[in-house]
Design an enzyme around this catalytic site. Structure first.
Site, PDB file in Angstrom:
ATOM      1  N   CYS A   1      37.385  43.367  32.590  1.00 46.51           N
ATOM      2  CA  CYS A   1      38.111  43.809  33.796  1.00 46.51           C
ATOM      3  C   CYS A   1      37.475  43.261  35.062  1.00 46.51           C
ATOM      4  O   CYS A   1      38.055  43.378  36.139  1.00 46.51           O
ATOM      5  CB  CYS A   1      38.167  45.338  33.862  1.00 46.51           C
ATOM      6  SG  CYS A   1      39.140  46.082  32.546  1.00 46.51           S
TER       7      CYS A   1
ATOM      8  N   GLU B   1      35.050  44.239  36.952  1.00 46.30           N
ATOM      9  CA  GLU B   1      34.533  45.088  38.025  1.00 46.30           C
ATOM     10  C   GLU B   1      33.032  45.264  37.905  1.00 46.30           C
ATOM     11  O   GLU B   1      32.397  45.887  38.753  1.00 46.30           O
ATOM     12  CB  GLU B   1      35.227  46.465  38.019  1.00 46.30           C
ATOM     13  CG  GLU B   1      34.697  47.486  37.031  1.00 46.30           C
ATOM     14  CD  GLU B   1      35.285  47.345  35.642  1.00 46.30           C
ATOM     15  OE1 GLU B   1      35.259  48.314  34.877  1.00 46.30           O
ATOM     16  OE2 GLU B   1      35.792  46.252  35.333  1.00 46.30           O
TER      17      GLU B   1
END
Length: 446
Positions: A409, A411
């Site tokens: 993802c 992040e």
């Protein structure tokens, strides 16, 4: 005999070291396998390493309706994905209050085991108080552990087998130094994926070693019986790849010991997918590598093998595989990987990973954007910024200077072979800032 730390000075339970002469135990203090009870003379009572919430506390929640959202969808996802069977008979599954109990007991058991193994004192009363606080805040969904935690924490996977990697969300592995152990990044990805951990990887190992002709024996050679376990599957992949990457013997693989499809898996949970997906993976890798013998490993081959592994993992069971590939934005071979007009053979497995490019600040994005316009990929990663900043609004700290990539993802900034874990908090479920800060303390303790 234990000094308590106030809540403002510690995120979780803290204790003082004990005089080692005061802590006799039945076996070696650091022998995890024995897990023998721990004795504290100073308290004149036995302390067991496992932790359990009081039954009368948990029972109060058995009749409380959980705050599942999205008009029933939240409950559907929970029952499908995170509720474990209560015993090996596989006849009934957990309710929400039981799942939360397992997760909290597992969390505090890990903490307790760690504290006692280091020779510190454990305050059971304080632990119960904090565990009850955590239980309530998870049950009411003021915060939630990661999905991997809801599934694995407190299960036999962690409490007995000590496979704590299953509690992590994601990981990253670089191929930059794969020339010395070329199979290792692929095996790491497979094992992590089989534990439900999403994995990012790069293509920096391209052109770093030759693909070899495997060694064959005319008399039939050695037969390797593939073990009926996660470790067995990964070892079979290692032996196969080593044959091509190191020129070792390509053994004959016997898959007969793998349990039939549909058989319950007592450790990780779910049901076995049978041997067919692993046999297909072996076949696909051979078909991929045989024409490349004598050539340097390429960017496409690295991504292809990683994607084939991911496809194998998701072909059955409750496992979910997430992958992200990172490549050079100036490399047409890489940025065209998802152009299925040029690479139609990749349609069978190219979907497994999100593909992104590691960009240089100020570079020309024209060619990359053409591909984004076609199919939405690749994504963009600026590794220099990730190393330099914690938050972009802060001054440069270079706290992550050793970072080489991120999770699927993206992040989370990660070093090679590093894993990451997260929790999710819900500010709208809180009545005040003080209430929210208490939740953050429990979430951080998890």
């Amino acid at each position: 005999t234990c000094r308590r730390f106030n809540s403002s000075s510690r995120p979780a339970l803290s204790t003082l070291p004990l005089d080692q002469s005061q802590v006799p135990i039945t076996e070696d203090r650091y022998t995890n396998a024995s897990m023998k009870p721990y004795y504290l003379n100073v308290q004149s009572k036995q302390i067991k390493r496992d932790f359990s919430l009081h039954e009368n506390f948990v029972s109060k929640y058995s009749t409380v309706a959980p705050p599942f959202g999205f008009n029933g969808l939240g409950e559907l996802v929970y029952r499908r994905t995170y509720a474990r069977y209560l015993d090996d008979s596989c006849t009934s599954k957990e309710e929400w209050f039981q799942t939360v109990e397992r997760v909290v007991n597992g969390t505090f058991s890990m903490q307790k085991e760690h504290i006692l193994s280091k020779g510190y004192c454990w305050d059971e009363n304080l632990a119960n108080k904090e565990a009850e606080e955590m239980y309530n805040r998870i049950f009411t969904m003021k915060f939630l552990p990661p999905g991997r935690g809801l599934w694995a924490m407190g299960s036999k996977l962690t409490s007995e087998r000590k496979i704590y990697a299953a509690l992590n969300n994601c990981a990253f592995v670089s191929t930059n130094e794969m020339a010395s152990e070329p199979s290792e990044p692929f095996c790491f990805l497979m094992e992590a994926s089989m534990l439900g951990v999403g994995v990012g990887f790069d293509t920096k190992g391209a052109n770093s070693f030759l693909i070899h002709q495997p060694e064959f024996h005319r008399d039939g050679g050695m037969v390797h019986f593939v073990g009926d376990s996660r470790e067995g599957w990964v070892e079979s992949l290692r032996l196969l790849l080593d044959a091509y990457f190191k020129g070792t013997e390509l053994v004959e693989f016997d898959f007969s010991r793998i349990r039939p499809a549909g058989t319950p898996i007592k450790g990780f949970g779910g049901v076995c997918q049978g041997a067919s997906s692993l046999m297909k993976l072996h076949s696909e890798i051979k078909q991929l590598l045989n024409p490349q013998i004598g050539t340097l490993i390429s960017v496409s081959t690295i991504v292809d093998i990683m994607n084939m592994i991911g496809k194998c993992v998701v072909s059955g069971n409750v496992r979910r595989s997430a992958e992200i590939a990172f490549g050079d934005p100036l490399d047409d071979e890489y940025i065209d990987l998802k152009n299925y007009e040029k690479n139609p053979h990749r349609m069978a497995y190219g979907w497994v990973s999100n593909n992104s490019v590691m960009c240089e600040l100020g570079m020309d994005y024209k060619e990359v954007v053409k591909r984004v316009k076609q199919n939405g990929e690749p994504g963009f990663l600026w590794l220099e910024n990730m190393k330099k900043f914690g938050r972009m609004g802060d001054v440069p700290s270079w706290a992550d200077i050793r970072a080489t990539g991120g999770n699927p993802c993206l992040e989370q900034t990660l070093e090679s072979y590093e894993m990451c874990c997260l929790v999710e908090t819900f500010p709208h479920r809180h009545e005040s800032l003080d209430d929210y800060l208490k939740t953050l303390r429990c979430a951080f303790a998890y």
